[in-house]
Design a protein around this motif. Structure first.
Motif, PDB file in Angstrom:
ATOM      1  N   LEU A   1      23.934  39.769  20.248  1.00  8.19           N
ATOM      2  CA  LEU A   1      23.312  39.089  21.383  1.00  8.19           C
ATOM      3  C   LEU A   1      23.626  37.593  21.453  1.00  8.19           C
ATOM      4  O   LEU A   1      23.384  36.963  22.480  1.00  8.19           O
ATOM      5  CB  LEU A   1      21.781  39.264  21.321  1.00  8.19           C
ATOM      6  N   ILE A   2      24.187  37.049  20.387  1.00  5.24           N
ATOM      7  CA  ILE A   2      24.501  35.618  20.369  1.00  5.24           C
ATOM      8  C   ILE A   2      25.362  35.222  21.564  1.00  5.24           C
ATOM      9  O   ILE A   2      25.153  34.197  22.185  1.00  5.24           O
ATOM     10  CB  ILE A   2      25.162  35.215  19.036  1.00  5.24           C
ATOM     11  N   GLY A   3      26.336  36.040  21.889  1.00  6.97           N
ATOM     12  CA  GLY A   3      27.236  35.720  22.985  1.00  6.97           C
ATOM     13  C   GLY A   3      26.605  35.829  24.362  1.00  6.97           C
ATOM     14  O   GLY A   3      27.174  35.339  25.342  1.00  6.97           O
ATOM     15  N   TYR A   4      25.441  36.444  24.439  1.00  8.58           N
ATOM     16  CA  TYR A   4      24.828  36.686  25.739  1.00  8.58           C
ATOM     17  C   TYR A   4      23.570  35.851  25.976  1.00  8.58           C
ATOM     18  O   TYR A   4      23.115  35.742  27.108  1.00  8.58           O
ATOM     19  CB  TYR A   4      24.484  38.167  25.893  1.00  8.58           C
ATOM     20  N   TRP A   5      22.991  35.304  24.931  1.00 10.42           N
ATOM     21  CA  TRP A   5      21.798  34.468  25.066  1.00 10.42           C
ATOM     22  C   TRP A   5      22.190  33.006  25.003  1.00 10.42           C
ATOM     23  O   TRP A   5      22.987  32.607  24.177  1.00 10.42           O
ATOM     24  CB  TRP A   5      20.802  34.748  23.936  1.00 10.42           C
ATOM     25  N   ALA A   6      21.601  32.237  25.855  1.00 12.19           N
ATOM     26  CA  ALA A   6      21.897  30.796  25.851  1.00 12.19           C
ATOM     27  C   ALA A   6      20.881  30.042  25.048  1.00 12.19           C
ATOM     28  O   ALA A   6      19.807  30.452  24.792  1.00 12.19           O
ATOM     29  CB  ALA A   6      21.914  30.263  27.274  1.00 12.19           C
TER      30      ALA A   6
ATOM     31  N   ASN B   1      20.932  28.300  19.966  1.00  9.05           N
ATOM     32  CA  ASN B   1      20.900  29.681  20.442  1.00  9.05           C
ATOM     33  C   ASN B   1      19.810  30.455  19.695  1.00  9.05           C
ATOM     34  O   ASN B   1      19.867  30.597  18.471  1.00  9.05           O
ATOM     35  CB  ASN B   1      22.272  30.324  20.220  1.00  9.05           C
ATOM     36  N   LEU B   2      18.833  30.977  20.424  1.00  5.56           N
ATOM     37  CA  LEU B   2      17.710  31.679  19.809  1.00  5.56           C
ATOM     38  C   LEU B   2      18.157  32.949  19.084  1.00  5.56           C
ATOM     39  O   LEU B   2      17.672  33.247  17.990  1.00  5.56           O
ATOM     40  CB  LEU B   2      16.654  32.015  20.866  1.00  5.56           C
ATOM     41  N   ALA B   3      19.095  33.679  19.653  1.00  9.00           N
ATOM     42  CA  ALA B   3      19.584  34.897  19.005  1.00  9.00           C
ATOM     43  C   ALA B   3      20.229  34.570  17.660  1.00  9.00           C
ATOM     44  O   ALA B   3      20.060  35.303  16.682  1.00  9.00           O
ATOM     45  CB  ALA B   3      20.576  35.628  19.906  1.00  9.00           C
ATOM     46  N   PHE B   4      20.958  33.449  17.591  1.00  4.10           N
ATOM     47  CA  PHE B   4      21.581  33.022  16.336  1.00  4.10           C
ATOM     48  C   PHE B   4      20.519  32.718  15.282  1.00  4.10           C
ATOM     49  O   PHE B   4      20.624  33.147  14.138  1.00  4.10           O
ATOM     50  CB  PHE B   4      22.459  31.792  16.589  1.00  4.10           C
TER      51      PHE B   4
END
Length: 152
Positions: free
Chosen positions: A147-152, A92-95
């Motif tokens: 955003l972690i929960g929304y970005w794949a 996950n890129l946001a992570f």
């Protein structure tokens, strides 16, 4: 991938992902740690930026221990949260951006804490820019955490 699946199948990973109370408890601990760490960091940055002129900058140094306690609580709870969904979070890129920003925020805040430890109440313009950058880094880290929960 085998290591990521192993983390998910571990006791911690299964507790976080497969029990009714595992995820909410660990996520709540993560929120408390974040409030402690980022709260102290933002107090310090706001003080260095010139607010609260009656409070000396040097009085902020003891709060660094509270921030470090929050960091270690976040390290433990964040690791547990990662174990619960390692095979997705790792990619996950946001992570990844959040983790980089957290470590950047720690470094920037430590530079500000060194000002407090030196027992120098005078704050330069460069240090104010450093405080602004640290504040922006922490706020952006929180945004990317959400955003972690929304970005794949």
């Amino acid at each position: 991938m085998d290591a990521l699946f192993w983390l998910e199948d571990s006791f911690v990973g299964m507790t976080v992902s497969s029990t009714q109370w595992g995820y909410p408890i660990v996520l709540s601990l993560h929120a408390v740690g974040m409030a402690s760490l980022v709260g102290v960091a933002l107090m310090l940055t706001i003080k260095v930026l010139g607010f609260g002129t009656s409070i000396p900058v040097t009085s902020m140094a003891p709060y660094w221990r509270v921030a470090l306690g929050g960091f270690f609580l976040n390290l433990v709870s964040g690791t547990a949260l990662f174990c619960g969904n390692a095979s997705e979070l790792f990619f996950n890129l946001a992570f990844r951006i959040k983790i980089a920003l957290v470590f950047a925020g720690l470094v920037l805040t430590w530079w500000l804490v060194r000002i407090c430890i030196k027992r120098v109440d005078a704050v330069s313009v460069g240090q104010q820019w450093l405080a602004f950058l640290a504040m922006a880094t922490w706020i952006t880290a929180i945004i990317f955490g959400r955003l972690i929960g929304y970005w794949a």
